[in-house]
Design a protein around this motif. Structure first.
Motif, short mmCIF file in Angstrom:
data_model
loop_
_atom_site.label_atom_id
_atom_site.label_comp_id
_atom_site.label_asym_id
_atom_site.label_seq_id
_atom_site.Cartn_x
_atom_site.Cartn_y
_atom_site.Cartn_z
N GLN A 165 1.00 -1.10 -0.08
CA GLN A 165 -0.17 -0.24 0.22
C GLN A 165 1.01 1.66 0.25
OE1 GLN A 165 -2.88 -0.20 3.41
NE2 GLN A 165 -3.83 -2.21 2.89
N ASP A 166 0.33 2.02 -1.11
CA ASP A 166 1.60 3.67 -1.08
C ASP A 166 0.44 4.63 -0.41
OD1 ASP A 166 2.36 5.71 -1.32
OD2 ASP A 166 1.92 5.68 -4.15
N ASN A 167 1.00 4.46 0.77
CA ASN A 167 0.69 6.12 1.98
C ASN A 167 1.42 7.32 1.64
OD1 ASN A 167 -1.59 3.86 2.73
ND2 ASN A 167 -0.18 3.10 4.64
N THR A 168 2.42 7.03 0.91
CA THR A 168 3.27 8.57 0.69
C THR A 168 2.38 9.79 0.29
OG1 THR A 168 3.32 7.51 -1.65
CG2 THR A 168 5.30 6.87 -0.17
N PHE A 222 4.26 1.03 2.46
CA PHE A 222 5.50 2.23 2.28
C PHE A 222 4.74 3.82 2.60
CE2 PHE A 222 4.45 1.88 -1.93
CZ PHE A 222 5.10 3.17 -1.83
N HIS A 223 5.77 4.89 2.91
CA HIS A 223 4.99 5.62 3.82
C HIS A 223 6.66 6.42 3.55
CE1 HIS A 223 5.77 5.12 7.40
NE2 HIS A 223 6.26 6.12 8.15
N TYR A 224 6.44 7.70 2.84
CA TYR A 224 7.65 9.09 3.09
C TYR A 224 7.63 9.93 4.41
CZ TYR A 224 11.00 12.40 1.20
OH TYR A 224 12.21 12.97 0.52
N GLU A 225 8.76 10.26 5.03
CA GLU A 225 8.64 10.90 6.32
C GLU A 225 9.06 12.06 5.40
OE1 GLU A 225 10.70 8.92 9.48
OE2 GLU A 225 8.85 7.45 9.93
N ALA A 226 8.98 13.38 5.23
CA ALA A 226 9.73 14.13 5.09
C ALA A 226 11.31 15.22 5.39
CB ALA A 226 8.83 15.89 5.36
N LYS A 227 11.15 14.50 7.00
CA LYS A 227 12.15 15.37 7.77
C LYS A 227 13.38 14.63 7.37
CE LYS A 227 9.33 16.81 12.45
NZ LYS A 227 9.61 16.43 13.15
N THR A 228 13.49 12.98 7.17
CA THR A 228 14.65 12.52 6.63
C THR A 228 14.95 12.24 5.90
OG1 THR A 228 13.39 10.06 6.92
CG2 THR A 228 14.75 10.97 9.79
N LEU A 265 14.28 6.78 -2.08
CA LEU A 265 13.18 6.38 -2.85
C LEU A 265 13.94 6.71 -4.80
CD1 LEU A 265 9.63 7.50 -2.35
CD2 LEU A 265 10.89 4.69 -2.24
N ASN A 266 15.53 6.12 -4.71
CA ASN A 266 15.68 5.84 -5.82
C ASN A 266 16.43 4.58 -6.00
OD1 ASN A 266 17.68 6.28 -3.93
ND2 ASN A 266 18.54 8.23 -3.95
N ASN A 267 17.83 4.16 -6.66
CA ASN A 267 18.06 3.37 -6.87
C ASN A 267 18.36 2.20 -5.64
OD1 ASN A 267 17.31 3.35 -9.88
ND2 ASN A 267 19.58 3.71 -10.30
N ASP A 268 18.36 3.30 -4.37
CA ASP A 268 18.78 2.58 -3.48
C ASP A 268 17.57 1.98 -2.79
OD1 ASP A 268 21.23 4.55 -3.27
OD2 ASP A 268 20.49 5.51 -1.89
N VAL A 269 16.53 2.10 -3.30
CA VAL A 269 15.56 1.13 -3.11
C VAL A 269 15.68 -0.38 -3.15
CG1 VAL A 269 13.79 1.10 -4.49
CG2 VAL A 269 13.12 0.75 -2.36
N PHE A 270 16.42 -0.72 -4.50
CA PHE A 270 16.46 -2.49 -4.42
C PHE A 270 18.06 -3.37 -3.24
CE2 PHE A 270 15.43 0.13 -8.38
CZ PHE A 270 13.81 -0.85 -8.42
#
Length: 515
Positions: A57-60, A130-136, A163-168
């Protein structure tokens, strides 16, 4: 009459027997959970666990991260497939064959996952968000692993990533931890055991060149790349040259120089021993001379007969020779994928122990009875392996030696007991520290008793006999590290002699290993 009188006296001195646990070999379907078979042949499709990896689930709240949602399941699947064999279940929607099925893959959560698994015929369901934390400026991924027969979420993995190639790279970490949760649930292992066994499951072969001059070294190193390429086509393992192994393991420079010295002198035995000390199970020592390539397999420190091929051989000929070296040496089994199955095998269900005990007689009797020491051998096989408790079948062998004295203080007789018992066992691991467990055993069997130097007459006499015996036992067992454990226990024991109500209590201390 004399024998009867002597035997009654022996009954008063009869010692307690201590249990040795041996589990039965049938695994209950209630304990069924996927496990890793260390040396599979490839499992039949019906034996493999059906694993569903659902869209996260995309919670961003941002549309530009939709690619993460759609690519996560395939990426996790690919990462898991690199090391483990299982059957991926494609579940894009609810089962059309069930009228009441209203759930789609995207709607599954911790509350309704059981219904979804039931509808789809799944053994394991992996889902999350997954969700996105703006602070970090990092995304936080949460993956949950649901086991259908266990009726619960058996593990949760939380990882952060950009959320780039590091995700893999993060996905590889998530996949590894998912498998560890499945592994721990299947075998009911401690944290230390899981780490050790997942490390053991890594499939690695180290390729080591040897040479007597620089030209041979160059040719041998070149052949290593050929072998890596051919091996990767068939085996899902990691293949490193010795130089790559040095970098990965951060081998000290002095050790590197020593190994190169062994290579220059073609000291295969010393190289094999060093690799064994580094816990490298599989290696191939390569030597090139006179336009021939010699491959010597090394399995767990033991050198195997070499095979050769011509430097000018075709790719197909080289591939066949390399595969023959791997197969003939037996290392091919070590390089296969582990298999994720629906039902558990017997790993870590059998334990074997030895120990000492001290028994003390209780009950009525006119003679002074002393406490007696004894030795035991003990084994346990766990038949039903649930999270809250386990059931097993038990058996034991032990012996004790005891002296009896008259009221005058004179030695009356000596008594030896050798007992065999069997029966059910209940094992209850502590919920928050599963290395510690309590065992309760109810056993029945027989005791062989041998009486010597009975002094109701002038001439010493000897008597022997077999009588029924029962025992109720409890033990607290602590698994210290990997399969090693120690335990302390107490038991009530009785041997059924005629004309006596004498019973025994004993305490024991034992140590052993869980396979």
């Amino acid at each position: 009459m004399l024998f009867d009188r002597a035997w009654r006296a022996a009954a008063v001195a009869a010692p307690t027997m201590k249990l040795l646990i041996i589990s039965m070999a049938i695994v209950s379907v209630q304990a069924a959970a996927p496990v890793f078979a260390e040396t599979p042949p490839p499992a039949k499709p019906s034996e493999l666990a059906r694993v569903a990896i659902l869209e996260f689930q995309d919670n961003t709240g941002q549309k530009n991260y939709g690619w993460v949602k759609t690519s996560l399941p395939d990426a996790i699947n690919s990462s898991m497939k690199d090391q483990f064999e299982f059957q991926r279940a494609e579940v894009t929607g609810a089962s059309k064959n069930l009228e009441k099925a209203k759930l789609s893959a995207g709607e599954v959560d911790a509350q309704n996952v059981n219904a979804f698994a039931e509808q789809q015929g799944l053994d394991i369901v992996i889902f999350g968000n997954f969700h996105y934390e703006a602070k970090t400026r990092m995304a936080v991924f949460t993956a949950e692993v649901y086991h259908h027969k266990g009726k619960r979420v058996i593990g949760t993995v939380v990882q952060q990533s950009k959320l780039n190639n590091d995700v893999f790279g993060t996905i590889d970490t998530i996949s590894k931890k998912i498998v560890e949760h499945i592994y721990r649930f299947s075998l009911d292992l401690t944290e230390q055991q899981v780490v050790a066994k997942t490390e053991q499951s890594v499939r690695l072969l180290v390729l080591v060149p040897t040479w007597t001059n620089d030209a041979q070294k160059k040719a041998a190193v070149s052949e290593l790349e050929v072998q890596k390429k051919e091996l990767r086509k068939k085996y899902p393992a990691e293949f490193l040259t010795i130089f790559e192994f040095f970098n990965v393991k951060k081998t000290p420079a002095a050790d590197q120089q020593q190994i190169e010295g062994f290579a220059k002198s073609r000291n295969d035995g010393a190289i094999s021993e060093w690799l064994k000390a580094q816990k490298v199970k599989n290696a191939m020592i390569v030597f090139v001379s006179d336009n021939k390539v010699s491959l010597r397999p090394v399995v767990e420190g033991n050198s195997k007969p070499p095979v050769t091929y011509a430097v000018s051989a075709s790719a197909a000929e080289k591939a066949g020779t390399i595969d023959a070296a791997v197969t003939a040496s037996g290392m091919g089994v070590n390089l296969q994928k582990t298999t994720l199955k629906k039902d558990p095998g017997i790993r870590d269900r059998f334990s074997l122990a030895g120990g000492m005990f001290l028994l003390a007689p209780i009950g009525t009797g006119s003679d002074k009875m002393s406490a007696a020491p004894g030795l035991e051998i003990q084994a346990l096989y766990r038949v039903v392996n649930l999270w809250a408790f386990q059931l097993g079948a038990a058996a034991s062998l032990h012996g004790s030696w005891q002296k009896s004295y008259l009221k005058t203080g004179d030695e009356d007789f000596t008594l030896q007991h050798y007992t065999a018992l069997a029966g059910p066992a209940l094992i209850v691991p502590m919920p928050f520290y599963r290395s510690l467990e309590v065992q309760v055993l109810l056993l029945g069997g027989a005791a062989y008793s041998h009486l010597e130097k009975f002094k109701y007459v002038d001439t010493p006499l000897t008597f022997s006999g077999v009588n029924a015996a029962v025992s109720a036992q409890t033990e607290v067992r602590w698994h210290i590290l990997l399969g090693v454990f120690v335990g302390v226990g107490a038991s009530y024991h009785r041997i059924f002699y005629s004309g006596t109500d004498m019973s025994y209590l004993n305490t024991s201390l034992r140590a052993g290993y869980r396979f």
